[in-house]
Design a protein around this motif. Structure first.
Motif, PDB file in Angstrom:
ATOM      1  N   LEU A 275       0.812  -1.232   0.000  1.00 45.88           N
ATOM      2  CA  LEU A 275       0.000   0.000   0.000  1.00 45.88           C
ATOM      3  C   LEU A 275       0.840   1.274   0.000  1.00 45.88           C
ATOM      4  N   LEU A 276       2.162   1.138   0.085  1.00 51.72           N
ATOM      5  CA  LEU A 276       3.005   2.333  -0.008  1.00 51.72           C
ATOM      6  C   LEU A 276       3.592   2.469  -1.408  1.00 51.72           C
ATOM      7  N   SER A 277       3.140   1.626  -2.317  1.00 49.89           N
ATOM      8  CA  SER A 277       3.693   1.625  -3.672  1.00 49.89           C
ATOM      9  C   SER A 277       3.177   2.811  -4.482  1.00 49.89           C
ATOM     10  N   GLU A 278       4.091   3.350  -5.314  1.00 47.61           N
ATOM     11  CA  GLU A 278       3.695   4.431  -6.226  1.00 47.61           C
ATOM     12  C   GLU A 278       3.308   3.886  -7.593  1.00 47.61           C
ATOM     13  N   GLN A 279       3.395   2.547  -7.729  1.00 47.62           N
ATOM     14  CA  GLN A 279       3.029   1.924  -9.009  1.00 47.62           C
ATOM     15  C   GLN A 279       1.522   1.679  -9.056  1.00 47.62           C
ATOM     16  N   PRO A 280       0.857   2.144 -10.119  1.00 44.99           N
ATOM     17  CA  PRO A 280      -0.598   1.972 -10.208  1.00 44.99           C
ATOM     18  C   PRO A 280      -0.990   0.502 -10.243  1.00 44.99           C
ATOM     19  N   VAL A 281      -2.141   0.193  -9.634  1.00 43.28           N
ATOM     20  CA  VAL A 281      -2.704  -1.164  -9.728  1.00 43.28           C
ATOM     21  C   VAL A 281      -4.141  -1.044 -10.248  1.00 43.28           C
ATOM     22  N   LYS A 282      -4.621  -2.132 -10.848  1.00 51.35           N
ATOM     23  CA  LYS A 282      -5.998  -2.133 -11.377  1.00 51.35           C
ATOM     24  C   LYS A 282      -6.888  -2.938 -10.455  1.00 51.35           C
ATOM     25  N   THR A 283      -8.028  -2.398 -10.097  1.00 45.66           N
ATOM     26  CA  THR A 283      -8.973  -3.158  -9.291  1.00 45.66           C
ATOM     27  C   THR A 283      -9.786  -4.074 -10.215  1.00 45.66           C
ATOM     28  N   ALA A 284     -10.535  -4.997  -9.590  1.00 43.35           N
ATOM     29  CA  ALA A 284     -11.352  -5.926 -10.379  1.00 43.35           C
ATOM     30  C   ALA A 284     -12.363  -5.173 -11.241  1.00 43.35           C
ATOM     31  N   GLU A 285     -12.738  -3.968 -10.778  1.00 42.34           N
ATOM     32  CA  GLU A 285     -13.718  -3.164 -11.528  1.00 42.34           C
ATOM     33  C   GLU A 285     -13.078  -2.384 -12.664  1.00 42.34           C
ATOM     34  N   GLY A 286     -11.734  -2.558 -12.807  1.00 45.61           N
ATOM     35  CA  GLY A 286     -11.050  -1.862 -13.892  1.00 45.61           C
ATOM     36  C   GLY A 286     -10.577  -0.460 -13.522  1.00 45.61           C
ATOM     37  N   LEU A 287     -10.702  -0.141 -12.248  1.00 46.61           N
ATOM     38  CA  LEU A 287     -10.273   1.174 -11.772  1.00 46.61           C
ATOM     39  C   LEU A 287      -8.759   1.159 -11.552  1.00 46.61           C
ATOM     40  N   GLU A 288      -8.043   2.150 -12.086  1.00 46.05           N
ATOM     41  CA  GLU A 288      -6.594   2.191 -11.855  1.00 46.05           C
ATOM     42  C   GLU A 288      -6.291   3.154 -10.704  1.00 46.05           C
ATOM     43  N   VAL A 289      -5.611   2.646  -9.679  1.00 49.64           N
ATOM     44  CA  VAL A 289      -5.294   3.506  -8.532  1.00 49.64           C
ATOM     45  C   VAL A 289      -3.836   3.346  -8.135  1.00 49.64           C
ATOM     46  N   VAL A 290      -3.285   4.441  -7.552  1.00 52.79           N
ATOM     47  CA  VAL A 290      -1.936   4.379  -6.990  1.00 52.79           C
ATOM     48  C   VAL A 290      -2.114   4.142  -5.490  1.00 52.79           C
ATOM     49  N   PRO A 291      -1.655   2.971  -4.983  1.00 54.28           N
ATOM     50  CA  PRO A 291      -1.927   2.637  -3.575  1.00 54.28           C
ATOM     51  C   PRO A 291      -1.528   3.757  -2.604  1.00 54.28           C
ATOM     52  N   LEU A 292      -0.333   4.331  -2.785  1.00 58.51           N
ATOM     53  CA  LEU A 292       0.127   5.368  -1.859  1.00 58.51           C
ATOM     54  C   LEU A 292      -0.819   6.578  -1.852  1.00 58.51           C
ATOM     55  N   LYS A 293      -1.378   6.890  -3.034  1.00 62.09           N
ATOM     56  CA  LYS A 293      -2.310   8.039  -3.115  1.00 62.09           C
ATOM     57  C   LYS A 293      -3.599   7.727  -2.347  1.00 62.09           C
ATOM     58  N   VAL A 294      -4.004   6.439  -2.391  1.00 64.52           N
ATOM     59  CA  VAL A 294      -5.216   6.042  -1.672  1.00 64.52           C
ATOM     60  C   VAL A 294      -4.967   6.143  -0.161  1.00 64.52           C
ATOM     61  N   VAL A 295      -3.800   5.648   0.263  1.00 65.39           N
ATOM     62  CA  VAL A 295      -3.451   5.723   1.692  1.00 65.39           C
ATOM     63  C   VAL A 295      -3.462   7.179   2.141  1.00 65.39           C
ATOM     64  N   LYS A 296      -2.852   8.042   1.312  1.00 68.29           N
ATOM     65  CA  LYS A 296      -2.811   9.481   1.647  1.00 68.29           C
ATOM     66  C   LYS A 296      -4.229  10.052   1.777  1.00 68.29           C
ATOM     67  N   ALA A 297      -5.093   9.613   0.864  1.00 61.43           N
ATOM     68  CA  ALA A 297      -6.459  10.159   0.862  1.00 61.43           C
ATOM     69  C   ALA A 297      -7.246   9.759   2.109  1.00 61.43           C
ATOM     70  N   VAL A 298      -6.946   8.587   2.674  1.00 59.46           N
ATOM     71  CA  VAL A 298      -7.726   8.150   3.843  1.00 59.46           C
ATOM     72  C   VAL A 298      -7.092   8.564   5.174  1.00 59.46           C
ATOM     73  N   LEU A 299      -5.808   8.939   5.148  1.00 60.02           N
ATOM     74  CA  LEU A 299      -5.154   9.353   6.401  1.00 60.02           C
ATOM     75  C   LEU A 299      -5.558  10.790   6.756  1.00 60.02           C
ATOM     76  N   PRO A 300      -5.418  11.168   8.035  1.00 63.35           N
ATOM     77  CA  PRO A 300      -5.734  12.554   8.397  1.00 63.35           C
ATOM     78  C   PRO A 300      -4.813  13.517   7.644  1.00 63.35           C
ATOM     79  N   ASP A 301      -5.356  14.686   7.307  1.00 68.36           N
ATOM     80  CA  ASP A 301      -4.534  15.749   6.737  1.00 68.36           C
ATOM     81  C   ASP A 301      -3.603  16.227   7.857  1.00 68.36           C
TER      82      ASP A 301
END
Ligand code: NDP
Length: 410
Positions: A275-301
């Motif tokens: 989850l700290l990776s900067e390499q994009p991954v594809k979800t089963a729904e075909g959504l491409e996400v960067v794990p680290l960006k997702v972690v950042k989005a859910v952590l407190p500002d």
């Protein structure tokens, strides 16, 4: 009065803005420029809320892409600023430095340049980018003070103070402890992307006259620190290990960052799950996400932590060496309080310790004391005016040695 342009409008910039405002009688007009102009405007509004401007004067916000050197030059010329305090993200250092050289104005930053395409910069850190402009600075007579936050920054000045107390330095251990509490289940204190990048790569230290490598959290040690007590810290790579080892190649130079077990557990889980990776991954729904960006989005500002942050930071240099053939040992340190920082400038203590030193440096450049017309790391400069000034503007230095524990006045 030189007029000051602050670049970036994040946590550190908030402190720089407040401190610069408190000294605008000596600094002149103040300008703050960032990618998102609304953040710069919010900082200026918080300065006015606290009535922080010492004398009535200009404090203006500007939109700027600091990776565009020509745009930085244009803004410097438009605002008539002779001092640029770069506290933008580490990706903008070189274009801003180049702009300052071209415009013939003083530059400073608080961290090494990083290439966003690289996971982690490897030593020699300053040698990779900034020091390549040394000749250009000299030719243009431009003062460029590199890494003038707390660490790097004040801790480099501490090493220089210790140098004056010893015939030979044998080891410098910089220990950075945040014994504060933000009350969240988990949060990074800075932008999670920058924060995690610091700890995902190889750990470098300078020992036995060469770079040594370890894994993160591989080498831990408990340090007995003033005020915050015994604290576990881990060998970590940090900018100043490079510049200090260049000045003191015979010494072991290590940087230790304090981490609680909880932080290490969460970090380890995130890292091992990918989850700290900067390499994009594809979800089963075909959504491409960067794990680290997702972690950042859910952590407190990280900026949201400041109002409830309590406790203290303690950062210092344990320096060992010899004087007249006898072993000497000294600890030079600062203790800062999160709540005091929030009350004064609306930020948590870590941003406070990083943001006050560049304003001290700006005041010393404005007064001519540190206006050296060349590129310098903090240890290259006379530490006395810097440490004495910091004592009076919120970051007092203490020294602990055989003679006791006292305020350091030079
Ligand atoms: P933040 O992430 O909070 O703020 C960075 C700011 O830079 C943001 O306002 C961001 O804008 C802006 N920025 C990013 N890219 C650009 C661009 N291309 N053009 C203009 N502005 C841009 O960082 P911090 O305030 O926490 O840290 C600032 C610096 O200080 C970093 O280099 C960090 O490593 C260093 N630091 C040094 C310490 C020390 O003791 N030496 C301690 C702590 C930090 P936007 O909001 O639009 O993204």
């Amino acid at each position: 009065k030189r007029n000051v342009l602050i670049i970036g409008a994040g946590g550190v910039a908030q402190v720089v803005a407040h401190k610069a405002a408190q000294h605008n009688d000596r600094l002149g007009d103040l300008h703050i420029a960032s990618r998102t102009v609304a953040k710069a405007e919010a900082i200026i509004a918080s300065v006015h809320e606290k009535s922080a401007m010492k004398v009535p004067g200009v404090f203006a916000a500007h939109a700027l892409d600091a990776t565009d050197s020509a745009a930085v030059v244009a803004l410097i010329e438009q605002t008539g600023c002779q001092i640029v305090i770069n506290v933008g993200s580490p990706f903008v250092n070189m274009p801003v430095l180049d702009a300052c050289i071209q415009a013939g104005v003083a530059y400073m930053d608080t961290a090494i340049h990083e290439d966003p395409a690289k996971i982690c910069e490897t030593p020699p850190w300053y040698g990779n980018y900034e020091w390549k402009r040394r000749e250009a600075c000299k030719a243009a007579g431009v003062t460029a003070i590199l890494g003038v936050g707390f660490d790097p920054g004040v801790v480099n000045a501490y090493a220089r103070v210790a140098e004056g107390m010893m015939d030979k330095i044998e080891s410098i251990d910089i220990v950075d402890i945040n014994a504060g509490s933000h009350g969240k289940w988990f949060s990074t204190n800075f932008d999670p992307e920058i924060n995690f990048r610091e700890f995902t790569g190889t750990v470098y230290s300078w020992q036995n006259g060469a770079w040594q490598t370890n894994k993160m959290f591989e080498v831990g040690k408990t340090w007995d620190m003033p005020v915050v007590g015994e604290q576990k810290a881990y060998l970590t790579g940090h900018d100043e290990v490079h510049s200090l080892s260049a000045r003191y190649p015979q010494a072991d130079v290590r940087f230790w960052m304090g981490f609680g077990d909880h932080y290490i557990n969460v970090f380890t889980v995130l890292k091992n799950l990918g989850l700290l990776s900067e390499q994009p991954v594809k979800t089963a729904e075909g959504l491409e996400v960067v794990p680290l960006k997702v972690v950042k989005a859910v952590l407190p500002d990280p900026a949201s932590l400041a109002p409830n942050y309590t406790g203290k930071t303690c950062i210092g240099d344990f320096v060992k060496g010899t004087k007249d053939g006898q072993p000497v040992e000294v600890l030079i340190y600062n203790v800062a309080d999160h709540k005091d920082a929030y009350n004064e400038v609306g930020s948590q203590g870590i941003s406070y310790t990083a943001g006050v030193p560049p304003v001290a440096a700006a005041l010393l450049i404005a007064d001519g004391v540190w206006d050296v017309g060349a590129m310098a790391n903090v240890e290259d400069l006379d530490p006395a005016p810097f440490i004495n000034l910091l004592n009076t503007i919120g970051l007092p230095t203490r020294i602990k040695d055989a003679a006791g524990d006292r305020l350091l006045e030079l």
